[in-house]
Design an enzyme around this catalytic site. Structure first.
Site, PDB file in Angstrom:
ATOM      1  N   ARG A 108       0.820  -1.219   0.000  1.00 16.05           N
ATOM      2  CA  ARG A 108       0.000   0.000   0.000  1.00 16.05           C
ATOM      3  C   ARG A 108       0.852   1.266   0.000  1.00 16.05           C
ATOM      4  O   ARG A 108       0.434   2.292  -0.557  1.00 16.05           O
ATOM      5  CB  ARG A 108      -0.938  -0.002   1.203  1.00 16.05           C
ATOM      6  CG  ARG A 108      -2.108  -0.947   0.977  1.00 16.05           C
ATOM      7  CD  ARG A 108      -2.997  -1.032   2.176  1.00 16.05           C
ATOM      8  NE  ARG A 108      -4.265  -1.660   1.813  1.00 16.05           N
ATOM      9  CZ  ARG A 108      -5.110  -2.168   2.688  1.00 16.05           C
ATOM     10  NH1 ARG A 108      -4.840  -2.125   3.978  1.00 16.05           N
ATOM     11  NH2 ARG A 108      -6.232  -2.715   2.289  1.00 16.05           N
ATOM     12  N   GLY A 162      -7.370  -7.788   0.777  1.00 15.84           N
ATOM     13  CA  GLY A 162      -6.044  -7.704   1.375  1.00 15.84           C
ATOM     14  C   GLY A 162      -5.344  -9.050   1.418  1.00 15.84           C
ATOM     15  O   GLY A 162      -4.176  -9.164   1.033  1.00 15.84           O
TER      16      GLY A 162
HETATM   17  P1  ADP Z   1      -9.598 -11.064   1.573  1.00 17.74           P
HETATM   18  O1  ADP Z   1      -8.812 -10.258   2.590  1.00 17.74           O
HETATM   19  O2  ADP Z   1      -8.802 -11.379   0.355  1.00 17.74           O
HETATM   20  O3  ADP Z   1     -10.932 -10.436   1.278  1.00 17.74           O
HETATM   21  P2  ADP Z   1     -10.711 -12.755   3.631  1.00 17.74           P
HETATM   22  O4  ADP Z   1     -10.261 -11.778   4.655  1.00 17.74           O
HETATM   23  O5  ADP Z   1     -12.160 -12.886   3.373  1.00 17.74           O
HETATM   24  O6  ADP Z   1      -9.944 -12.492   2.248  1.00 17.74           O
HETATM   25  O7  ADP Z   1     -10.218 -14.225   4.049  1.00 17.74           O
HETATM   26  C1  ADP Z   1      -8.872 -14.544   4.163  1.00 17.74           C
HETATM   27  C2  ADP Z   1      -8.633 -15.615   5.196  1.00 17.74           C
HETATM   28  O8  ADP Z   1      -9.474 -16.734   4.982  1.00 17.74           O
HETATM   29  C3  ADP Z   1      -7.216 -16.130   5.144  1.00 17.74           C
HETATM   30  O9  ADP Z   1      -6.535 -15.722   6.300  1.00 17.74           O
HETATM   31  C4  ADP Z   1      -7.371 -17.652   5.073  1.00 17.74           C
HETATM   32  O10 ADP Z   1      -6.488 -18.347   5.936  1.00 17.74           O
HETATM   33  C5  ADP Z   1      -8.809 -17.847   5.508  1.00 17.74           C
HETATM   34  N1  ADP Z   1      -9.344 -19.107   4.991  1.00 17.74           N
HETATM   35  C6  ADP Z   1      -9.414 -19.529   3.727  1.00 17.74           C
HETATM   36  N2  ADP Z   1      -9.911 -20.769   3.642  1.00 17.74           N
HETATM   37  C7  ADP Z   1     -10.160 -21.168   4.913  1.00 17.74           C
HETATM   38  C8  ADP Z   1     -10.685 -22.363   5.484  1.00 17.74           C
HETATM   39  N3  ADP Z   1     -11.025 -23.405   4.740  1.00 17.74           N
HETATM   40  N4  ADP Z   1     -10.797 -22.413   6.834  1.00 17.74           N
HETATM   41  C9  ADP Z   1     -10.443 -21.353   7.599  1.00 17.74           C
HETATM   42  N5  ADP Z   1      -9.956 -20.201   7.110  1.00 17.74           N
HETATM   43  C10 ADP Z   1      -9.815 -20.097   5.772  1.00 17.74           C
HETATM   44 MG    MG Z   2      -9.018 -10.062   4.734  1.00 18.55          MG
END
Ligand code: ADP
Ligand code: MG
Length: 403
Positions: free
Chosen positions: A39, A360
């Site tokens: 960022r 993020g």
């Molecule tokens: P972004 O920031 O890209 O929008 P999110 O914040 O919604 O994404 O989600 C990211 C988190 O989701 C990551 O830290 C990842 O470890 C977690 N995650 C992905 N798949 C799983 C799962 N099957 N069980 C638990 N956590 C998960």
């Molecule tokens: Mg996130």
């Protein structure tokens, strides 16, 4: 009305003028060390252009979630240091937000100087629901750039927030979209109008509830909606399948069932899952069919067949939006699904598709998995803001620039 841009401001002339810039410098820190400077780097072009044009730049930004009072652990000091490196010039850090030090330093600025104000969220008025309180902080910020000052909004990650340094200052000063905000809005427009087909959206991450509104808004517009990550288990449960101890939002099962009824033809769920006996990097793991998740095991990634099937859909797409990792990519054992999907999107980009990563953690995944950043048409700096735009909501920090 059209939004004025940084170029318009440069054309009007900024030499010797105070320019307040709101950037998004909210980088992840580990014990005071910046772990991902994305960022900061993304904020440099706007600041650099102003500095080179001889403006007196007063920069405001937040870091983390302080409780409306100074918190040394959330000082912008490491950010000021890194920003100075990236800009190749000195960046002063004020000891306060709009207090005596900020005021004295702003009065001492000469053309081309950069003053970073301390974490704007140290001041409780920044995020206040009370218009008058926010207005007061906004007026104090305006005082730092003087009567002929201008405001450049470049913190895309915060434009969905009605906050003093994002929204209220724009009502008090001539206002312009910085290069980052202008680029992000242009990308989002491309994802919502005259989109080239096939249009594929990939959603993952931890919580369905965060992303329901975007599923609702996008499902009728896309050809393919791939769902993975922690949120897929609520959909699997909605199909009556056992999900073991995987992430589950019970109160959302009914809503997910409704989405499957209406959009079952575009929604694609994983058919195999990597399950683990605990949430840990060294957990015992195995691949199981998505309808046979054993009791006591939790799904931490989509399985290899699902990654291949999703990948095949994505490489054929002409437009791709990806938000949310397919699994717990932070643990190497559970990163393959995210890597597979990301690699397929890179292939789509190479074939000429328009591809966007938002969120993020998704952007962090691209970097930590060592994927080429130019393998995507655009990596957004603002997950929440992108999602709200795609949901069709008005972003206050953008709307205010239109007035
Ligand atoms: P972004 O920031 O890209 O929008 P999110 O914040 O919604 O994404 O989600 C990211 C988190 O989701 C990551 O830290 C990842 O470890 C977690 N995650 C992905 N798949 C799983 C799962 N099957 N069980 C638990 N956590 C998960
Ligand atoms: Mg996130």
């Amino acid at each position: 009305m059209a939004v004025k841009t940084l170029q318009d401001l440069l054309d009007e002339g900024v030499e010797g003028r105070g320019v307040l810039v709101r950037s998004d410098l909210n980088v992840p820190l580990d014990n005071g060390v910046i772990t991902d400077p994305g960022r900061i780097i993304a904020s440099v072009p706007t600041i650099k252009a102003l500095v080179e044009a001889g403006a007196k730049v007063v920069l405001t930004a937040h870091l983390g979630r302080p409780k409306g009072e100074p918190d040394p652990a959330l000082s912008l000091a490491p950010v000021a240091e890194r920003l100075a490196q990236e800009l190749g010039r000195n960046v002063q850090l004020a000891g306060d937000v709009v207090g005596q030090d900020a005021l004295a330093r702003s009065e001492g600025l000469t053309d081309g100087d950069v003053l970073l104000l301390e974490n704007i969220r140290f001041d409780p008025r920044e995020t206040s629901k009370d218009d008058a309180a926010r207005g007061k902080l906004a007026r104090a910020l305006v005082e730092l750039v003087g009567d002929d000052g201008a405001f450049v909004s470049d913190g895309f990650g915060v434009v969905h927030r009605k906050q003093a340094s994002v929204y209220d200052v724009a009502e008090l000063l001539p206002h312009y979209a910085g290069t980052l905000v202008a680029a992000e809005v242009e990308v989002l427009r491309k994802l919502t109008t005259d989109t080239e087909r096939p249009y594929a959206v990939v959603l993952g991450g931890s919580k369905v509830s965060d992303k329901l509104a975007v599923i609702e808004a996008l499902a009728p517009k896309v050809d393919t909606l791939v769902i993975g990550g922690g949120m897929c288990f609520t959909f699997l449960a909605a199909q009556g399948l056992p999900v073991g101890s995987s992430l589950l939002q019970e109160e959302m099962i009914e809503t997910c069932r409704g989405l499957l009824d209406r959009y079952g033809d575009v929604i694609h769920l994983p058919r195999d899952i990597v399950v683990a006996d605990k949430f840990a990097a060294d957990a015992e793991s195995k691949v199981v069919s998505a309808n046979e998740i054993p009791d006591g095991w939790m799904g931490l990634d989509i399985g290899p067949d699902s990654a291949a099937r999703f990948g095949a859909l994505l490489t054929e797409a002409r437009t791709v939006f990806w938000n949310g990792p397919m699994g717990v990519f932070e643990f190497e054992k559970f990163a393959a699904g995210t890597r597979g999907v990301a690699e397929a999107i890179v292939q789509a980009t190479e074939k000429g598709a328009f591809t966007v990563v938002g969120g993020g953690d998704s952007a962090a995944a691209v970097r930590s998995l060592g994927l080429p950043e130019d393998g995507f048409s655009h990596i957004s700096t603002g997950g929440g803001a992108s999602l709200e735009y795609l949901e069709g909501k008005e972003l206050p920090g953008i709307a205010v620039l239109e007035g």
